[in-house]
Design a protein around this motif. Structure first.
Motif, PDB file in Angstrom:
ATOM      1  N   MET A   1      -7.075 -70.443  12.543  1.00 49.30           N
ATOM      2  CA  MET A   1      -7.117 -69.188  13.279  1.00 49.30           C
ATOM      3  C   MET A   1      -8.577 -68.849  13.583  1.00 49.30           C
ATOM      4  O   MET A   1      -9.453 -69.020  12.745  1.00 49.30           O
ATOM      5  N   GLY A   2      -8.870 -68.414  14.837  1.00 45.76           N
ATOM      6  CA  GLY A   2     -10.229 -68.088  15.214  1.00 45.76           C
ATOM      7  C   GLY A   2     -10.753 -66.891  14.441  1.00 45.76           C
ATOM      8  O   GLY A   2     -10.018 -66.027  13.996  1.00 45.76           O
ATOM      9  N   LYS A   3     -12.071 -66.879  14.280  1.00 47.92           N
ATOM     10  CA  LYS A   3     -12.703 -65.789  13.556  1.00 47.92           C
ATOM     11  C   LYS A   3     -12.527 -64.484  14.315  1.00 47.92           C
ATOM     12  O   LYS A   3     -12.501 -64.454  15.541  1.00 47.92           O
ATOM     13  N   ARG A   4     -12.440 -63.364  13.595  1.00 44.29           N
ATOM     14  CA  ARG A   4     -12.232 -62.067  14.225  1.00 44.29           C
ATOM     15  C   ARG A   4     -13.244 -61.072  13.673  1.00 44.29           C
ATOM     16  O   ARG A   4     -13.577 -61.088  12.496  1.00 44.29           O
ATOM     17  N   TYR A   5     -13.782 -60.235  14.570  1.00 41.05           N
ATOM     18  CA  TYR A   5     -14.782 -59.249  14.202  1.00 41.05           C
ATOM     19  C   TYR A   5     -14.163 -57.856  14.203  1.00 41.05           C
ATOM     20  O   TYR A   5     -13.321 -57.537  15.035  1.00 41.05           O
ATOM     21  N   TYR A   6     -14.589 -57.024  13.247  1.00 38.57           N
ATOM     22  CA  TYR A   6     -14.095 -55.657  13.125  1.00 38.57           C
ATOM     23  C   TYR A   6     -15.288 -54.699  13.124  1.00 38.57           C
ATOM     24  O   TYR A   6     -16.381 -55.057  12.691  1.00 38.57           O
ATOM     25  N   TRP A   7     -15.057 -53.498  13.619  1.00 41.59           N
ATOM     26  CA  TRP A   7     -16.106 -52.486  13.549  1.00 41.59           C
ATOM     27  C   TRP A   7     -15.470 -51.107  13.353  1.00 41.59           C
ATOM     28  O   TRP A   7     -14.286 -50.909  13.603  1.00 41.59           O
ATOM     29  N   LEU A   8     -16.300 -50.177  12.901  1.00 46.23           N
ATOM     30  CA  LEU A   8     -15.848 -48.821  12.620  1.00 46.23           C
ATOM     31  C   LEU A   8     -16.254 -47.916  13.778  1.00 46.23           C
ATOM     32  O   LEU A   8     -17.417 -47.884  14.169  1.00 46.23           O
ATOM     33  N   GLU A  96      -4.919 -46.310   0.015  1.00 46.93           N
ATOM     34  CA  GLU A  96      -5.036 -46.308   1.475  1.00 46.93           C
ATOM     35  C   GLU A  96      -5.955 -45.167   1.918  1.00 46.93           C
ATOM     36  O   GLU A  96      -5.788 -44.023   1.496  1.00 46.93           O
ATOM     37  N   LEU A  97      -6.929 -45.505   2.778  1.00 45.74           N
ATOM     38  CA  LEU A  97      -7.778 -44.509   3.417  1.00 45.74           C
ATOM     39  C   LEU A  97      -7.042 -44.028   4.671  1.00 45.74           C
ATOM     40  O   LEU A  97      -6.909 -44.777   5.645  1.00 45.74           O
ATOM     41  N   THR A  98      -6.557 -42.815   4.654  1.00 49.45           N
ATOM     42  CA  THR A  98      -5.607 -42.350   5.666  1.00 49.45           C
ATOM     43  C   THR A  98      -6.221 -42.238   7.056  1.00 49.45           C
ATOM     44  O   THR A  98      -5.505 -42.335   8.048  1.00 49.45           O
ATOM     45  N   GLU A  99      -7.534 -42.017   7.172  1.00 52.65           N
ATOM     46  CA  GLU A  99      -8.166 -41.844   8.475  1.00 52.65           C
ATOM     47  C   GLU A  99      -8.685 -43.148   9.067  1.00 52.65           C
ATOM     48  O   GLU A  99      -9.226 -43.151  10.166  1.00 52.65           O
ATOM     49  N   CYS A 100      -8.519 -44.249   8.345  1.00 56.39           N
ATOM     50  CA  CYS A 100      -9.123 -45.506   8.801  1.00 56.39           C
ATOM     51  C   CYS A 100      -8.434 -46.061  10.040  1.00 56.39           C
ATOM     52  O   CYS A 100      -9.081 -46.659  10.888  1.00 56.39           O
ATOM     53  N   SER A 101      -7.120 -45.889  10.145  1.00 51.71           N
ATOM     54  CA  SER A 101      -6.368 -46.527  11.225  1.00 51.71           C
ATOM     55  C   SER A 101      -6.849 -46.097  12.605  1.00 51.71           C
ATOM     56  O   SER A 101      -6.815 -46.883  13.550  1.00 51.71           O
ATOM     57  N   ARG A 102      -7.324 -44.860  12.741  1.00 54.65           N
ATOM     58  CA  ARG A 102      -7.774 -44.403  14.070  1.00 54.65           C
ATOM     59  C   ARG A 102      -9.259 -44.638  14.303  1.00 54.65           C
ATOM     60  O   ARG A 102      -9.804 -44.186  15.295  1.00 54.65           O
ATOM     61  N   MET A 103      -9.911 -45.347  13.371  1.00 57.23           N
ATOM     62  CA  MET A 103     -11.339 -45.605  13.531  1.00 57.23           C
ATOM     63  C   MET A 103     -11.671 -47.095  13.495  1.00 57.23           C
ATOM     64  O   MET A 103     -12.789 -47.491  13.234  1.00 57.23           O
ATOM     65  N   VAL A 104     -10.670 -47.957  13.759  1.00 58.80           N
ATOM     66  CA  VAL A 104     -10.864 -49.399  13.658  1.00 58.80           C
ATOM     67  C   VAL A 104     -10.899 -50.013  15.048  1.00 58.80           C
ATOM     68  O   VAL A 104     -10.075 -49.711  15.895  1.00 58.80           O
ATOM     69  N   GLY A 105     -11.870 -50.897  15.269  1.00 57.80           N
ATOM     70  CA  GLY A 105     -11.930 -51.702  16.478  1.00 57.80           C
ATOM     71  C   GLY A 105     -12.071 -53.156  16.086  1.00 57.80           C
ATOM     72  O   GLY A 105     -12.650 -53.478  15.047  1.00 57.80           O
TER      73      GLY A 105
END
Length: 308
Positions: A1-8, A96-105
């Motif tokens: 699987m290709g590498k994937r980048y995440y940011w906040l 679980e950090l509840t606010e994380c889902s809307r701050m992930v790219g």
């Protein structure tokens, strides 16, 4: 699987939110805010989940170890986040950090490379492709006529025999032909095909938080039975399925589902009644290897008294 980048992705009102304002007003609040941001960052790949693996005595100490922060500062931050509903306990080993889902790219490695190339310069490949897509109908007709002229001028060596020769079609040579290079997202060696177990080998499916199912195979059930002999493993797995269906917010990630299964069954193992120890075998005569006779000395005494 290709590498994937995440940011906040912080919303523009992040520091204007009341919980964050309150956190920063506490003595040392800026440090606690940075710890919260670092917790968000390490949870990106797990959809906002943090896991307690038991390396340290409690969750806060383990987070402090991972973040390289002071334990007391992390404990204060964790207590504040749970009091404000920003951190939620899923089970004994998952938070679980509840606010994380809307701050992930996120984006794949290949998409990231192509984005950098587009930002650096407009490639000639893109320009050529754009020009070809916008050719007018008149220009297309001219191309067709040129191709016909090339076909008519083509002469086969065999035409000297005087016999009519069939027309030989050749591939038209397009002027200004553009070479388009497509960068592969991953090589063939990197492609991984995961073979799912056959339906006959699956005992039960446990729903995951990403919408997929975790397939519990009969072989895995057999391993669990050997590890936890006092538990009805099949019934425990059915209970897990019912609990996950009834609590969709508490569904597990692909990474945390096995920890959830073993944690559930190990608790059932601890609660199971203890099996009484087997009675010790009667010790044999240590002085000889033949059967020891049993004597009723009371009966012998009565017989002796009668004789007297």
């Amino acid at each position: 699987m290709g590498k994937r980048y995440y940011w906040l992705k912080l919303p523009d009102d992040f520091f204007r939110q009341k919980p964050i304002k309150k956190l920063r007003k506490i003595a040392g609040g800026d440090t606690y805010t940075i710890i919260y941001l670092k917790m968000l960052l390490i949870s990106l790949k797990n959809e906002g989940k943090l896991f307690f693996d038991g390396v340290e005595e409690n969750f806060a100490e383990e987070v402090a170890l991972e973040l390289d922060e002071e334990e007391e500062n992390v404990k204060v931050t964790v207590r504040f986040l749970m009091a404000q509903g920003l951190l939620q306990l899923i089970d004994e080993s998952e938070y679980e950090l509840t606010e994380c889902s809307r701050m992930v790219g996120s984006e794949s490695a290949s998409a990231e490379r192509m984005r950098r190339l587009r930002d650096k310069k407009a490639s000639q490949c893109d320009i050529g492709v754009t020009q070809q897509l916008h050719l007018s109908d008149v220009e297309k007709e001219i191309e067709i006529e040129k191709d016909k002229e090339i076909d008519n001028k083509y002469i086969c060596p065999e035409m000297n025999s005087g016999q009519p020769q069939p027309k030989v079609e050749i591939e038209p040579v397009a002027e200004n032909r553009t070479k388009v290079e497509i960068e592969p997202s991953c090589s063939k060696a990197e492609l991984k095909v995961e073979t799912e177990p056959a339906q006959a080998d699956v005992f039960i499916k446990l729903p995951l938080i990403n919408g997929d199912d975790y397939l519990v195979t009969k072989e895995y059930v057999k391993e669990l039975k050997e590890l936890y002999p006092a538990v009805d493993v099949e019934q425990a797995l059915r209970s897990m399925r019912g609990w996950l269906d009834s609590n969709p917010k508490n569904k597990k990630t692909p990474r945390g589902i096995k920890r959830f299964i073993t944690g559930w069954i190990s608790r059932d193992q601890d609660k199971a009644p203890r099996v009484p120890d087997k009675p010790k075998p009667v010790s044999q005569n240590r002085f000889n290897n033949f059967h020891q006779r049993d004597y009723d000395f009371a009966e012998y005494e009565r017989q002796l008294l009668k004789r007297e």
